[in-house]
Motif scaffolding. Structure first.
Motif, short mmCIF file in Angstrom:
data_model
loop_
_atom_site.label_atom_id
_atom_site.label_comp_id
_atom_site.label_asym_id
_atom_site.label_seq_id
_atom_site.Cartn_x
_atom_site.Cartn_y
_atom_site.Cartn_z
N ALA A 206 -53.47 111.98 -7.33
CA ALA A 206 -53.65 113.22 -8.09
C ALA A 206 -55.11 113.44 -8.43
N VAL A 207 -55.89 112.37 -8.24
CA VAL A 207 -57.31 112.50 -8.56
C VAL A 207 -57.99 113.15 -7.36
N PRO A 208 -58.55 114.33 -7.53
CA PRO A 208 -58.97 115.10 -6.37
C PRO A 208 -60.06 114.43 -5.53
N SER A 209 -61.08 113.86 -6.17
CA SER A 209 -62.15 113.44 -5.27
C SER A 209 -62.92 112.21 -5.73
N THR A 210 -62.60 111.70 -6.83
CA THR A 210 -63.55 110.71 -7.37
C THR A 210 -63.02 109.27 -7.36
N GLU A 211 -62.65 108.83 -8.55
CA GLU A 211 -62.47 107.40 -8.77
C GLU A 211 -61.47 106.71 -7.84
N THR A 212 -60.25 107.26 -7.79
CA THR A 212 -59.20 106.59 -7.04
C THR A 212 -59.56 106.47 -5.56
N LYS A 213 -60.04 107.57 -5.00
CA LYS A 213 -60.32 107.58 -3.56
C LYS A 213 -61.40 106.57 -3.21
N SER A 214 -62.52 106.61 -3.97
CA SER A 214 -63.60 105.71 -3.60
C SER A 214 -63.17 104.25 -3.78
N ARG A 215 -62.36 104.03 -4.85
CA ARG A 215 -61.92 102.65 -5.08
C ARG A 215 -61.02 102.18 -3.92
N SER A 216 -60.12 103.04 -3.51
CA SER A 216 -59.21 102.67 -2.43
C SER A 216 -59.94 102.52 -1.11
N PHE A 217 -60.85 103.48 -0.83
CA PHE A 217 -61.60 103.35 0.42
C PHE A 217 -62.45 102.09 0.39
N GLY A 218 -63.01 101.79 -0.76
CA GLY A 218 -63.82 100.59 -0.87
C GLY A 218 -63.03 99.36 -0.52
N ALA A 219 -61.78 99.30 -0.95
CA ALA A 219 -60.97 98.11 -0.71
C ALA A 219 -60.43 98.05 0.72
N PHE A 220 -60.01 99.20 1.26
CA PHE A 220 -59.25 99.16 2.52
C PHE A 220 -59.87 99.93 3.67
N GLY A 221 -60.83 100.78 3.33
CA GLY A 221 -61.37 101.68 4.34
C GLY A 221 -61.92 100.96 5.56
N ARG A 222 -62.46 99.76 5.35
CA ARG A 222 -63.06 99.05 6.47
C ARG A 222 -62.00 98.40 7.35
N ARG A 223 -60.80 98.21 6.82
CA ARG A 223 -59.79 97.46 7.56
C ARG A 223 -58.75 98.34 8.25
N THR A 224 -58.51 99.49 7.72
CA THR A 224 -57.32 100.19 8.15
C THR A 224 -57.53 101.70 8.11
N ASN A 225 -56.59 102.41 8.71
CA ASN A 225 -56.65 103.87 8.67
C ASN A 225 -56.05 104.34 7.34
N VAL A 226 -56.85 104.99 6.56
CA VAL A 226 -56.34 105.48 5.27
C VAL A 226 -56.43 107.00 5.25
N THR A 227 -55.31 107.64 4.91
CA THR A 227 -55.30 109.10 4.75
C THR A 227 -54.93 109.41 3.30
N PHE A 228 -55.74 110.21 2.65
CA PHE A 228 -55.41 110.62 1.29
C PHE A 228 -54.68 111.96 1.33
N VAL A 229 -53.59 112.02 0.58
CA VAL A 229 -52.86 113.28 0.45
C VAL A 229 -52.85 113.64 -1.04
N ASP A 230 -53.36 114.82 -1.33
CA ASP A 230 -53.47 115.23 -2.73
C ASP A 230 -52.12 115.55 -3.34
N ARG A 231 -51.97 115.16 -4.58
CA ARG A 231 -50.78 115.50 -5.34
C ARG A 231 -51.03 116.81 -6.07
N PRO A 232 -50.08 117.60 -6.39
CA PRO A 232 -48.69 117.48 -5.93
C PRO A 232 -48.59 117.69 -4.40
#
Lengths: 516, 85
Positions: free
Chosen positions: A89-115
């Motif tokens: 639900a977080v449009p562009s900041t904290e959650t995305k960068s944190r998640s990409f930081g953890a997994f972005g280098r290893r796997t394909n990650v697609t963010f889908v905005d809530r709702p």
């Protein structure tokens, strides 16, 4: 659920509310099987069992869950890059960068905005599954490649082993010279026998490679199969006699016309009969019968030799089958010959089968070829023999850069009474031919500087067709022979050149010119 | 100093035996372990030349007193003679 189904399922971790249940309903309605996991730990366990895509809501990413998921992704095989969809639900900041930081280098990650719109989620999951499907295709290719590498390693191991025995025998025999440097007949014969064995092995390997890759060119004509059988019988007579094995051939009373490459037909029969002799102990018998069975010509090769175990008879025509049994190893059989026979027969619309009552009870091989049923055509006269060598001394030039081969040829041809000039390179070779005008020149193709083709061209320009030019090459493919003929050669011999090949050529030469 | 050669490949067996005899080593040559067991029952051997390391332990158990030799093929006369000296 099968492994395949598991590898295509959607793992969902959505610990809050009814998100998981709703996603599952809609994705399954779109044809994507789902598995709902209570938390990241369960998702990690299920991932190890197989998954097509992972879907998380951001609440799933507790601080202690992320390292465990990262570890589970690290455990995936090299080809795997499992797609992940994170609903945030977080449009562009904290959650995305944190998640990409953890997994972005290893796997394909697609963010889908809530709702989330259902259609967007379904579309994202389908895209992710297609990406995963491509990874599975890569995995299959990698598995096949790995099988090929194992097959190649096995082949090299067997080849290495099979070369060691004949090479060992040759090495020891060559060291049995007397004080004058001479080798007695027994050891010299052994060296010749083992050298021929190695030559056959290399030829069979090259032939098999050409058959398998579809590069073999058949020169088919209608022949009486009896002609091919006579040729084969002549070829195997010496080995049968050496092993004290009696070979009896029963010819058909009628001609059996078959549409085959005569040389390959003889090669097939030589291999099958030679195989029977090899596996028949001294005092044993091999019976070869040529007969007609309806619209097929049959060659039955029966022996009272070592036989074939029931569990091996199904694999006897597979590559290396003989290399994996003790008798085959003792006899120096890599298991190439019968595999080659089967492949050559398939090219001629023929078959081969083997039967045996078991070890020690002999065996019978049956070769079948279709009887030629076309319009009446005269049978080709195959294997026509050249007139016998008249013993006339000839003048010969040998152009060969390998000093051992050159000197051996010089020695052997001189012993046969010929006058020989041997040189090491192409320029000297052309000069020797122009100066001496030999009856015959044996020209190695792979010469340094001026190669054999250029030698032929220059000789033709200088002395015309006065000399018979023979290309001696390690490459024996039809295209190599054609290339030699195009360059001006009259004949082509594949290395190692046998003195009997050269004698056969000499016997076909026109009478010697005056003035020699 | 009697030597037993166990080598399934006939021509190589013949040459190993011929090489040893030329160097005046009394020598017997057989194709497999079954024949070797019979020969070992008849003679005592100082050295046994075997085909490959896999045969070593089995042959050593047949004749614990013998020196079991496995040479990497192809080997020459000097290597063979050094091994049995």
């Amino acid at each position: 659920m099968s492994d395949e189904d598991r590898s295509r399922r959607v793992l969902i971790v959505a610990p809050v509310g009814r998100d998981a249940e709703l996603m599952c309903t809609h994705l399954e309605a779109a044809g994507m099987p789902c598995h709902v996991c209570a938390d990241v730990d369960e998702a990690c366990l299920e991932l190890a069992r197989g998954a097509g895509v992972l879907i998380f809501t951001e609440e799933a990413f507790t601080s202690d869950a992320s390292p465990r998921l990262a570890h589970a992704l690290d455990q995936q095989p090299a080809w795997s890059d499992v797609p992940m969809i994170i609903l945030s639900a977080v449009p562009s900041t904290e959650t995305k960068s944190r998640s990409f930081g953890a997994f972005g280098r290893r796997t394909n990650v697609t963010f889908v905005d809530r709702p989330v719109r259902i259609q967007s989620l379904v579309s994202a999951a389908q895209t992710a599954l297609r990406a995963r499907e491509r990874q599975y295709q890569i995995r299959e290719l990698m598995d096949k490649l790995e099988d090929r590498v194992h097959e190649r390693d096995r082949f090299l191991a067997i080849l290495g082993h099979e070369l060691r025995n004949p090479l060992g025998a040759i090495l020891l025999a060559s060291q049995m010279r007397d004080e004058d440097g001479r080798l007695d007949g027994e050891h010299a014969e052994l060296i010749e026998r083992q050298s021929r064995h190695l030559t056959r092995l290399v030829n069979d390997l090259l032939d098999l490679s050409r058959v398998v890759s579809g590069k073999i060119v058949l020169k088919r004509q209608v022949i009486d199969l009896a002609d091919a059988l006579r040729q084969s019988f002549e070829t195997v007579t010496e080995s049968a006699s050496r092993q004290s094995v009696t070979v009896e051939v029963r010819y058909s009373i009628e001609p059996l016309p078959v549409y085959v490459d005569p040389l390959r037909a003889a090669q097939i029969l030589t291999n099958v009969i030679g195989n029977a002799i090899k596996y028949t102990p001294g005092g044993g018998h091999v019976i070869v019968a040529l007969e007609r069975d309806g619209d097929q010509a049959l060659v039955r090769v029966a022996d009272d030799g070592v036989g074939i175990a029931a569990d091996r008879i199904g694999t006897i025509f597979e590559l290396f089958a003989q290399a994996e049994n003790a008798i085959g190893r003792a006899q120096g059989g890599m298991g190439i010959g019968l595999a080659l026979v089967r492949n050559l027969l398939q090219l001629h619309d023929g078959t081969i089968t083997a039967e045996s009552d078991g070890l020690g009870k002999g065996s019978e091989f049956v070769v079948r070829l279709p009887i030629f049923d076309g319009e009446h055509v005269p049978l080709a006269k195959t294997f026509e023999r050249a007139p016998a060598h008249d013993g006339e001394p000839r003048r010969i030039v040998v152009i060969e850069d390998n000093v051992d081969v050159r000197e051996l040829l010089r020695l052997k041809l001189r012993r046969l009474g010929h006058e020989v000039d041997a040189v090491a390179d192409g320029l000297a070779g052309v000069q020797a031919i122009v100066d001496h005008r030999p009856d015959l020149a044996l020209v190695d193709i792979g010469l340094p500087g001026l190669d054999g083709y250029e030698v032929a061209a220059r000789v033709r320009r200088s002395v015309g067709n006065d000399v018979v030019l023979v290309a001696v090459s390690g490459f024996g493919q039809p295209e190599d022979k054609r290339k030699a003929m195009d360059a001006g050669f009259d004949e082509h011999i594949t290395k190692p050149a046998d003195v009997s090949d050269i004698e056969s050529l000499l016997s076909r030469l026109p009478p010697r010119r005056e003035g020699m | 100093m009697r030597v037993l050669v166990i080598e399934p490949y006939a021509d190589l067996r013949m040459e190993i035996a011929a090489t040893l005899r030329r160097e005046h080593y009394p020598c017997d040559a057989v194709a497999d372990v079954a024949d070797a067991a019979q020969e070992i029952g008849r003679h005592g051997y100082e050295h046994i030349v075997v085909d490959g390391d896999s045969m070593r332990a089995l042959v050593a158990s047949l004749d614990p007193a013998a020196h079991v030799i496995s040479l990497r093929k192809p080997f020459g006369r000097d290597e063979l003679i050094r091994a049995v000296k």
